[in-house]
Each structure stands twice: as structure tokens, then as C-alpha cells.
Design an enzyme around this catalytic site. Sequence first.
Site, mmCIF file in Angstrom:
data_model
loop_
_atom_site.group_PDB
_atom_site.id
_atom_site.type_symbol
_atom_site.label_atom_id
_atom_site.label_comp_id
_atom_site.label_asym_id
_atom_site.label_seq_id
_atom_site.Cartn_x
_atom_site.Cartn_y
_atom_site.Cartn_z
ATOM 1 N N LYS A 188 30.123 27.500 57.934
ATOM 2 C CA LYS A 188 30.621 26.413 57.085
ATOM 3 C C LYS A 188 29.799 26.229 55.796
ATOM 4 C CE LYS A 188 32.831 24.268 61.066
ATOM 5 N NZ LYS A 188 34.257 24.156 60.948
ATOM 6 N N ASP A 210 23.740 25.799 68.310
ATOM 7 C CA ASP A 210 24.862 26.054 67.408
ATOM 8 C C ASP A 210 24.874 24.976 66.326
ATOM 9 O OD1 ASP A 210 27.253 26.465 66.133
ATOM 10 O OD2 ASP A 210 28.458 26.632 67.962
ATOM 11 N N TYR A 267 32.360 23.104 71.109
ATOM 12 C CA TYR A 267 33.135 24.256 70.636
ATOM 13 C C TYR A 267 32.190 25.227 69.955
ATOM 14 C CZ TYR A 267 36.639 26.963 68.021
ATOM 15 O OH TYR A 267 37.419 27.972 67.503
HETATM 16 N N1 PLP Z 1 30.568 26.508 66.321
HETATM 17 C C1 PLP Z 1 30.870 25.266 65.931
HETATM 18 C C2 PLP Z 1 29.957 24.148 66.319
HETATM 19 C C3 PLP Z 1 32.014 25.016 65.183
HETATM 20 O O1 PLP Z 1 32.311 23.764 64.828
HETATM 21 C C4 PLP Z 1 32.846 26.096 64.840
HETATM 22 C C5 PLP Z 1 34.088 25.870 64.062
HETATM 23 O O2 PLP Z 1 34.542 24.788 63.856
HETATM 24 C C6 PLP Z 1 32.493 27.382 65.262
HETATM 25 C C7 PLP Z 1 31.351 27.566 65.991
HETATM 26 C C8 PLP Z 1 33.359 28.565 64.913
HETATM 27 O O3 PLP Z 1 33.282 28.832 63.554
HETATM 28 P P1 PLP Z 1 34.474 29.644 62.831
HETATM 29 O O4 PLP Z 1 35.651 28.744 62.801
HETATM 30 O O5 PLP Z 1 33.906 29.953 61.470
HETATM 31 O O6 PLP Z 1 34.697 30.882 63.632
#
Ligand code: PLP
Length: 430
Positions: A272, A234, A139
Site C-alpha cells: 500500500k 503484517d 487478512y
Molecule cells: N495484508 C494486509 C494486512 C492487507 O490489508 C492486505 C490487503 O488489503 C494484504 C495483506 C494483501 O495485499 P494486496 O491486496 O496488495 O495483495
Amino acid sequence: MSIRADRAAAILPGGVNSPVRAWNGVGGEPVPIASARGSRVTDADGREYVDLVGSWGPAILGHTHPTVVQAVQEAAARGLSFGATTEREVELAEEIRGRYAPAERVRLVSTGTEATMTAIRLARGATGRDVIVKFAGCYHGHSDSLLVAAGSGLATAGVPDSAGVTKGAAVDTLVLPYGDEDALTAAFAEHGQSIAAVITEAAPANMGTVQPPAGFNRLIATLCRNEGAVFIVDEVLTGFRAGPAGYWGIERDADLTAGVEPWQPDLVTFGKVIGGGMPVAALGGRADLMEQLAPLGPVYQAGTLSGNPVAVAAGLATMRLLTDDVYTHLSALGDRLIAGVSGAFADAGVTHSVGRAGTLFSFFLGLADAPVTFEQAAAQDTAAFARFFHAMHDAGIYLPPSAFETWFLSHEHTEADVDAIVAAASAWAV
Ligand code: PLP
């Protein structure tokens, strides 16, 4: 009397402002949360729980850490938002680079979604190519081109992709099975010159926690370098959480110990933890790439509240408190929790496996072997997880309401908290 689910559902679609907060994956209706402190959350009925959601990652120091709260209060008193650069934004960016060297330049944004969306645009802008490779079950937020086979809330809801994503937005996204070296090599052989970027979670943590197969991240880095594609790592979830320099830092340290040159991401996304519970995320990476962002370069990205001073104060205070001791504590508690819960399941004959990546972990009920691909993770027994979730909730333990999520410990969790979690899991398992 608290606002109940029916009143919430009458105004907020599904009663929530983000889908994973609904209990669709486990059934039932959540009671709103009223407050949180340390390792505990308290709901609007006054019931306290040992919290393993941790705001889905940010609460690494536990909730309402006094130093972080004080930093926020002081920043708020100085001004909520200026729309101009502040000294603390620079300090937070330096703090990130000091811990994570491949982030040579840093752009602060407000959400992980913005960070990955910008990374994709930058990779396309820098390479002049269109195709993005992503892995099923990873994700990366909810921007259109990344909302394909995206794990997390979509996995919980049992839908492969979102409605409303046009064929045009998804057509240039190539989805491969996670950890499949042959599929990745074949994709580069077939599409090499069209691939702008490969994006992956440093360690997948949105289909449960998955440990990357040895050498997989390195293979991506090598193929990207050889073919002129951008490697986007990511670390929104894993960054400064799986370990002091994210999951990349864990592999870097192992490589250095083995006398091997560590692989490097070209671009990296954070979120986060770097906001400490406030809306801060970031894109970092190689200076030559990052300097293609506006105002220096032709790739546009902007945000009214980017680098918001109150949010940055929370992030900076949090980052400065992240000493090695925090990670040692998280790791030791994780060991204790995994040994306890896994032992209780084994004693009771509950088939399960544990996925682990640094200090992050989750359990897969019904799977004897820890999964690597989304297909394997999706074969877990989600109905058993739903029963487990409710038994734990009744026993005062707040688990993520989905079998596809990581469990989040914090520095404020104690051995007594973990023992309470293990006792509740044992009582369910018998
Ligand atoms: N990338 C990863 C690996 C994530 O776990 C998340 C959210 O859980 C995101 C991107 C997206 O972040 P946000 O919820 O702050 O938009």
C-alpha cells in the site's frame, strides 16, 4: 455516457477486478471512478465525493500528489521496466529500513499477497516446520494457506473461507481468536515444535480497526523466540500509515517511554503506502532469515516486475514526503472526525463503538464496546451500516463499502472535509 455496471458485469466477474470494490456488503451498484485529486474522487457521471477509501490505504498524501506524479512521469520517460536492479530500488529499500529497523534486509515485490506468501515460505524453509498460526479476522492477502478465517472481503461476503483452497493447503494453518493469550499459549504448549510462524496484522484493520490488547504482540514475540518460531508482522495496511514506523513503531515508542525493551518482528510485510498508489510491496526482516531467499539461499521467490522502476518512483517520492507533520495532521483530523461522528451518533441514541489503532479507525454500529475478536466484530449491525453508507454516499461522502473496513484519511483532507463528513453522519443519525 460512462460504462455502467451491467456492461462491466458482462465482462468482469461481478463487474470488478477485486471483490471489495463491488457493493455486495451494502447493496447497489457502484458508478466507475473517473479521476481523483487531493481528498476527492470523481465518478464517471462527474459527481465529486470526499473520499475515505484512499485506494484502500496507499493514498496517504491524497490523490495525484504533484511531486509523486512528476516522479512517475520522469521514471516512465526513462523506461517502463528493465528486469535488472535500479538505483531507486536500493533507495526505497533503504528508506524502509531507515524508518523500520527490524527490516534489516528488504525484498521488493508487487503485492501484499506476494509479500506474506513469501514470508510464510521463508519461515517454513528456515525452520523446517509446517504449521502457521494466524488469527481469525486478520487478512493477509489471498494465498491459499492464509485464506482461512481471513476477514476483509470474505467477512463482507459472509463466507468463512474460500472455495478452491485444498485441505492440504489449509491443514497446516491453525486459526486462533485474535487477542486471546490463553489460546495462543495453549497452541504453543500443544504444537510448539511444529510451529514455523505466527502471522498477525500489527493491528487488525480488516475486520474494522482493532486496537491490539496491551502486551499481545509482545507475547507472540516471546513465544516465537522461546519456541524457535518466526514472528511475521503484517504491516501491509498499517505500515507507514498507522504511524511513521507502522503500528510496531507505536508500541516501540510506548515501550521506550516506559523504559522497556521493545519487542521485534522477525519478518515484516509492507504494501500500500510504500507504492504510493502503484504496485509495490515488500518483505523485510532479520538479515540471517532474509539471506535464505534465492539467490543467496534455498527459499525461492521471484518476479518479472518486482521493483518496477515506475512503481518504485511513486513509492520513493511518497515515502520521502512522509514527515512527522503528515502523521500529526492525520491524527488531529481523526480525533476531530471521531469526536464529531461519535457525538452525533450518541446524541441520536445510535449504539456504536470506535476501533482505533494509531491514525487508523473505524466505527462499529450496534456494538457498545469496541471489538477485539472477529466474532465480536461480526456481531455489528451490518444492515445499519448499509443504510449509513448509502446516506453518506448520497451526501457526497465515499465510505469503504463494507462495515469491516478501515476509514482512510489523507494529508490532503481538511477540517472542512471532516466537518462535511460529520454533518452528513449527523443528518443520517437523527
Ligand atoms: N495484508 C494486509 C494486512 C492487507 O490489508 C492486505 C490487503 O488489503 C494484504 C495483506 C494483501 O495485499 P494486496 O491486496 O496488495 O495483495
